[in-house]
Design an enzyme around this catalytic site. Structure first.
Site, PDB file in Angstrom:
ATOM      1  N   GLU A  53       1.302  -4.808 -11.714  1.00 34.43           N
ATOM      2  CA  GLU A  53       1.048  -3.553 -10.415  1.00 34.43           C
ATOM      3  C   GLU A  53      -0.032  -4.140  -9.617  1.00 34.43           C
ATOM      4  O   GLU A  53      -0.868  -3.009  -9.964  1.00 34.43           O
ATOM      5  CB  GLU A  53       1.278  -2.045 -10.879  1.00 34.43           C
ATOM      6  CG  GLU A  53       2.818  -2.502 -11.180  1.00 34.43           C
ATOM      7  CD  GLU A  53       3.123  -0.670 -10.964  1.00 34.43           C
ATOM      8  OE1 GLU A  53       2.660   0.323 -10.837  1.00 34.43           O
ATOM      9  OE2 GLU A  53       4.614  -0.188 -10.712  1.00 34.43           O
ATOM     10  N   GLU A  56      10.881  -2.683 -13.871  1.00 30.06           N
ATOM     11  CA  GLU A  56      10.691  -1.009 -13.838  1.00 30.06           C
ATOM     12  C   GLU A  56      11.522  -0.229 -13.179  1.00 30.06           C
ATOM     13  O   GLU A  56      10.909  -0.033 -11.460  1.00 30.06           O
ATOM     14  CB  GLU A  56       8.772  -0.260 -14.230  1.00 30.06           C
ATOM     15  CG  GLU A  56       7.975  -0.604 -15.156  1.00 30.06           C
ATOM     16  CD  GLU A  56       7.171  -0.288 -14.800  1.00 30.06           C
ATOM     17  OE1 GLU A  56       6.126   0.907 -14.294  1.00 30.06           O
ATOM     18  OE2 GLU A  56       6.059  -0.938 -15.589  1.00 30.06           O
TER      19      GLU A  56
END
Ligand code: BGC
Length: 461
Positions: free
Chosen positions: A180, A368
């Protein structure tokens, strides 16, 4: 979830693992700083999170990751638990400052030994390791030299990536370069709410560019050393909608979408930065060298998408740069989790279709997805029905997108264990396994038992 959507839950068809296809990859995800603890064991160097959490008031209740889940010492038992839960794939990250205490130069044999033991034992138990090179814990020594805003980071990161590939690549076949990038550059250098706690647009812009260069460079290094490995990277993403169907909100939603969902992806795909929708970021061109456009690009084997919620956006004249505000779930009369994130399973469906339209994406893996709720351990059990429903409903949407042709080939629950949730400390619990931080006792939650039954195909009809 503060509201429960019972009607939708009851109408759900039974989920069958096999409907996703025999090759679909299932797993759980974690990150080094959030679980390992052992922050100064041996010659480990400090990371920016060790330093950030030492400052009072940065993290709720001044929590820190010094001990965390003590995974560094307890990994054999935790891996056995994972095996008991029938989890075939384990995503974890390597701590850069455990392997290279100063981020560059000297290598720690103790750090290497630890990850060798972890990888070897996973394989011994039949669990496949999926390794992330960087999940937010930059060596502090590198931050002292300027951190991500310093272009030298491309060399430091290259050295680190090469070390990881040559050391572990004989056993690790699945790699992710970054976790991320939008979150760690945005929260760390622009908002200042994550380590290293800088709040400066002038640092954020070069941090973005150098991170994007490292994203591609990390891919190139892994692939050149390990031509047969699967090399991906991960991005945070949220389905974005305007609050109202009026021009200003629609434009504001486009800007937020470009920032959250497109910036790091499109640069890697060779499409450049989406600066037409992000005019305030045009300053990034100042940091571009002549070859950079090509250097930003890498042909990843997969893109890891990480999704938790949806964002609803309205125009805001007063918000600097973006001129957009996110409307909190609480104000929209929708269900939300302990993180105040809306529960919106259709969001993952829209994202899978959105990303499937990019020609250069070879495949998508959900690296995720998960939720934090107020779990309670009672009589040796955690009845977290809300998480079970969350997972089921998100998975239904993944399956729906897949059956309609979206190229998604894997799903990892965030997270295996309850862990250190960054600026929020230990209160939000995301795990399939409950951790009592006083005793380090593990208890498989009902969601963990549900995932095990799903993976062992108990619900087959
Ligand atoms: C991160 C994790 C984090 C999770 C929940 C993701 O942004 O990769 O480290 O714990 O979401 O916030």
């Amino acid at each position: 979830m503060t509201h429960s959507s019972t009607a939708q839950v009851q109408d759900q068809p039974v989920l069958n693992r096999l409907d996703f296809g025999a090759d679909f990859e299932w797993g759980v995800a974690t990150a080094a700083y959030q679980i390992e603890g052992a922050h100064d064991t041996g010659d480990k160097g400090a990371s920016i999170w060790d330093i950030f959490t030492n400052k009072r008031g940065k993290v709720k209740q001044n929590h820190h990751g010094k001990i965390a889940c003590d995974f560094f010492n307890r990994y054999p038992d935790d891996l056995m638990l994972m095996q008991e839960m029938a989890i075939p794939n384990f995503r974890f990250s390597l701590s850069w400052s455990r392997l290279m205490p100063a981020g560059t130069g000297k290598v720690s044999q103790q750090g290497i030994d630890y990850y060798n033991r972890l990888i070897d034992y996973s394989l011994e138990l039949g669990i496949t390791p999926w390794v992330t090179l960087y999940h937010w814990d930059l060596p502090h020594e590198l931050e002292k030299k300027g951190g991500w805003p310093n272009r030298d980071i491309v060399n430091w990161f290259s050295e680190y990536a090469a070390l990881c590939a040559t050391t572990f690549g004989d056993r690790v076949n699945h790699w992710m370069v970054l976790n991320e990038p939008m979150v760690f550059t945005g929260a760390g250098y622009f908002l200042g709410v994550h380590a290293p706690g800088r709040r400066c647009f002038g640092s954020f812009i070069p941090a973005v560019h150098h991170t994007a260069l490292c994203q591609a460079q990390g891919g190139r290094i892994l692939k050149s050393i390990l031509p047969h490995a699967e090399v991906g990277t991960t991005i945070s993403c949220s389905h974005v909608e305007p609050l109202r169907q009026r021009e200003k909100d629609i434009k504001a939603a486009q800007r937020v979408d470009a920032l959250l969902n497109r910036l790091f992806l499109e640069s890697a795909l060779g499409l450049g930065y989406p600066l037409d929708d992000l005019k305030f970021m045009r300053r990034i061109e100042k940091y571009m060298k002549p070859d950079d456009e090509a250097l930003l690009q890498f042909d990843f084997d997969f893109i890891g998408i990480q999704n938790y919620t949806r964002e609803v956006v309205k125009h805001s004249f007063w918000t600097p740069f973006l001129q957009a505000n996110l409307v909190p779930a609480k104000k929209r009369d929708v269900p939300y989790t302990l993180m105040n994130w809306e529960v919106y399973p259709e969001g993952i469906y829209h994202l899978l279709h959105k990303y499937s339209k990019y020609k250069n994406i070879k495949k998508l893996i959900i690296t995720e997805n998960g939720a934090a709720f107020a779990d309670e351990l009672k009589d040796g059990q955690v009845n977290d029905q809300q998480r079970v429903e969350f997972l089921k409903r998100y998975l239904q949407q993944v399956l729906r997108a897949k059956q309609e042709g979206a190229n998604v080939q894997g799903y990892f629950v965030w997270s295996f264990l309850d862990n250190f949730e960054w600026a929020e400390g230990y209160n939000p619990r995301f795990g399939l396994v409950h951790v009592d931080y006083e005793t380090q006792q593990r208890t498989i939650k009902d969601s963990g038992l549900w995932y095990r039954d799903f993976l062992t195909n108990k619900f087959k009809v």
